[in-house]
Design an enzyme around this catalytic site. Structure first.
Site, PDB file in Angstrom:
ATOM      1  CG  ASP A  44       7.479   5.826  -6.520  1.00 12.46           C
ATOM      2  OD1 ASP A  44       6.998   4.690  -6.413  1.00 12.46           O
ATOM      3  OD2 ASP A  44       7.444   6.495  -7.562  1.00 12.46           O
TER       4      ASP A  44
ATOM      5  CG  ASP B 184       5.549  -0.323  -1.687  1.00 16.12           C
ATOM      6  OD1 ASP B 184       4.665  -0.613  -2.522  1.00 16.12           O
ATOM      7  OD2 ASP B 184       6.357   0.614  -1.848  1.00 16.12           O
TER       8      ASP B 184
ATOM      9  N   GLY C 104       2.006   0.311   3.719  1.00  9.11           N
ATOM     10  CA  GLY C 104       2.278   0.092   2.310  1.00  9.11           C
ATOM     11  C   GLY C 104       3.117   1.172   1.669  1.00  9.11           C
ATOM     12  CG  HIS C 105       3.830   3.008  -2.896  1.00  9.85           C
ATOM     13  ND1 HIS C 105       5.089   2.551  -3.236  1.00  9.85           N
ATOM     14  CD2 HIS C 105       3.591   4.085  -3.698  1.00  9.85           C
ATOM     15  CE1 HIS C 105       5.584   3.307  -4.203  1.00  9.85           C
ATOM     16  NE2 HIS C 105       4.710   4.252  -4.498  1.00  9.85           N
ATOM     17  CG  PHE C 106       1.613   6.951  -1.243  1.00 12.20           C
ATOM     18  CD1 PHE C 106       2.589   7.889  -1.570  1.00 12.20           C
ATOM     19  CD2 PHE C 106       0.902   6.368  -2.266  1.00 12.20           C
ATOM     20  CE1 PHE C 106       2.832   8.242  -2.892  1.00 12.20           C
ATOM     21  CE2 PHE C 106       1.132   6.715  -3.593  1.00 12.20           C
ATOM     22  CZ  PHE C 106       2.105   7.652  -3.909  1.00 12.20           C
TER      23      PHE C 106
END
Length: 330
Positions: free
Chosen positions: A144, A278, A304-306
């Site tokens: 990120d 994500d 997903g994102h994490f």
């Protein structure tokens, strides 16, 4: 010799062969080193704070000081807290450093009117920290916000980067999809109206969403994550810090060609472990890396994102094996 004696000898021989096969270590395949094996110690993690350019910078550190260094760069809206489980999985063999940027985690959060919250400034801060710690070269884990911080650092010192581990960290315009449209509008004019419109990005429901969206089994996600991040986002003045950073993120996009040139020219060993569900940094931003780094190892994970929160059991062995093969270890 009696038949019973022959039987006993045969039995002893068979038992010895079985014991030897059990006791023998597994074969070592080409390209692997001993550090890919299971850990035999539990590393100690240290939690430290130093001043860098007059600002208190918190960082987590573990592992032998003379081992290859792995720099872990966190994303929004969290801190080095996101690496709390990965650090012990690496630190028996590697020197691991995970800082908090100003305005995040346990680092200081100066007023945004007197401190420049920009990705260029963050790269300078991390560079200053590494200089203080005497770190000469390092592999970088980029996630990120950690991607533009790390790639700016790489442009400053390309010779110091020993490897890249990319996890939902963008360097290609293909990776900026619909989620970014309101932020792009803010980049275009910097207006108060567009600034206010993206204020929802620091709201509690958004923080939780970043951890749970795209995850098949949310029982694997520790709710302490948003319980940790949200109170820090809610500190007086922190919303303005975050909105300044959302505006400055637009300055990273014109640098993408330079990031990509770094990939082509330096060819750092690269592992891509990406949560493919994500919505913030979708898999559209993962596959373009192969244009410039055709030897990169790409793993798209069903999360997903994490991704570290529910896929650590898959990611840690991949990361450890990659670092062992590419860097060796102490």
């Amino acid at each position: 010799m009696t038949s019973s004696s022959n039987c006993r000898r045969a039995a002893f021989a068979l038992a010895a062969a079985l014991l030897a096969s059990v006791a023998a270590p597994p074969p070592v395949h080409a390209g692997t080193v001993a550090c890919a094996s299971e850990q035999t110690t539990i590393p100690v993690v240290h939690y430290r704070t130093v001043k860098v350019d007059g600002v208190d910078i918190f960082y987590r550190e573990a592992g032998p000081a003379d081992a290859p260094t792995v720099l872990l760069l966190h994303g929004f809206p969290t801190s080095s807290h996101m690496f709390r489980n990965l650090i012990p999985a690496l630190a028996d063999r590697f020197h691991v450093i995970a800082p908090d940027y100003p305005g995040f985690g346990e680092s200081a959060a100066p007023d945004h009117k007197t401190f420049a919250y920009t990705f260029g400034h963050y790269a300078d801060i991390v560079d200053g920290l590494l200089t203080q710690l005497g770190v000469k070269d390092y592999a970088i884990y980029l996630m990120d916000y950690g991607a533009p911080v790390g790639y700016r650092l790489a442009l400053k010192h390309p010779e110091r980067v020993t490897a890249l581990i990319v996890q939902n960290g963008n360097a290609y315009e293909e990776g900026l999809k619909a989620f970014w449209d309101p932020i792009k509008a803010y980049w275009a004019d910097g207006s108060e109206a567009h600034r206010a419109a993206i204020g929802v990005l620091v709201a509690p429901e958004t923080t939780k969403f970043q951890y749970t969206d795209g995850v098949a089994d949310v029982t694997r996600i520790d709710p302490d994550n948003w319980g940790h991040d949200q109170p820090l986002l809610d500190r007086p003045g922190n919303k303005d810090i975050q909105l300044d950073l959302f505006l400055d993120y637009g300055t990273n996009v014109p640098l993408y060609p330079k990031f990509q040139a770094f990939f082509r020219e330096r060819k750092p060993p690269t592992l891509i472990v990406w949560g493919k569900n994500d919505k913030i940094f979708p898999a559209d931003g993962a596959t373009p890396y192969l244009r410039d780094l055709p030897e990169a190892e790409l793993h798209l994970l069903d999360t997903g994102h994490f991704a570290l929160e529910d896929k650590l059991d898959e990611m840690a062995p991949l990361i450890r094996d990659f670092l062992c093969r590419k860097l060796g270890s102490k």
